[in-house]
Design a protein around this motif. Sequence first.
Motif, short mmCIF file in Angstrom:
data_model
loop_
_atom_site.label_atom_id
_atom_site.label_comp_id
_atom_site.label_asym_id
_atom_site.label_seq_id
_atom_site.Cartn_x
_atom_site.Cartn_y
_atom_site.Cartn_z
N VAL A 1 0.84 -1.20 0.00
CA VAL A 1 0.00 0.00 0.00
C VAL A 1 0.88 1.25 0.00
N ILE B 1 -3.43 -4.56 -2.60
CA ILE B 1 -4.05 -3.27 -2.89
C ILE B 1 -5.57 -3.40 -2.95
N PHE C 1 -6.97 -3.51 0.41
CA PHE C 1 -6.99 -2.15 0.97
C PHE C 1 -8.19 -1.37 0.44
#
Length: 287
Positions: free
Chosen positions: A41, A82, A85
């Motif tokens: 991230v 990702i 996230f």
Amino acid sequence: MKDPITQPSYIITSALVVAFGHHLAHEEKCPGTVEKYLRDVRALAHYLHGQPVTKEQAVAWRDGLLAHGYAPATINSMTAAINQFFCFTGWTDCRIKALRIQRRLFRQPQREMTKDDYLRLVSCARANGQERLALVMETICATGIRVSEIKYITLEAVQAGQAEICLKGKLRTILLPSKLCRKLKQYAKKQKTAFGEIFLTKSGKSLSRRQIWAEMKRLCRQADVIASKVFPHNLRHLFARTFYHICRDIVKLADVLGHASIETTRIYLISTGAEHAKVLQKLGFVQ
């Protein structure tokens, strides 16, 4: 469970990354996974330089990794982090697809640790007086445990001849070979370990995967083993291939390794390029 955090401008902030880390820990992700996801991230955040996240930007970041020489499997691993996230933040419209990769038919020889490589590393460690490292490698290779599971090798487990490992919400029992138990007991006695973890640092802390990785890497030149082969997880792969060649039971192997899916176990059993070439030779189509 808290509602996903939303950002009106989709900007990755330090506070948001920290919150994501707490979320992953709450989901009982192992520390190594949490560290890896947060690193990915932050890599995207660095690429954006404070600009808001968009799907187009995320795609450009992913494709840029390929252009910079990242392996497709590594890129897909980063993409998965990702996307996790984005689900956490509620930015689901930014999710991106993984690269499509054909399943590998064989493993590159420069990445596969052989039993001879392993034996040279262990012998080299002992010759250098690194008994702890030698025993760590023997323990991983003799049981198939993950390097993050080394902490479950306690004096109590050694005395019982088996270790109870709890990871990712799953509990499994690992049998410890009697010869390994004898060596671990001797080591514990020498280190004056009365209970608890066998493998500790000088300050009494648990060994980290990074420390084990670094110590193994330092052996490469002296042991005459290619550095690309030498990392803790490759010991687990060596165990898996050797175990399967003896028992030929992939379901049992998956249970021992703690895999939820046999498809994951199959990855460990991919043959080498040399083995694949032998199969092609046996077809006999070239006269």
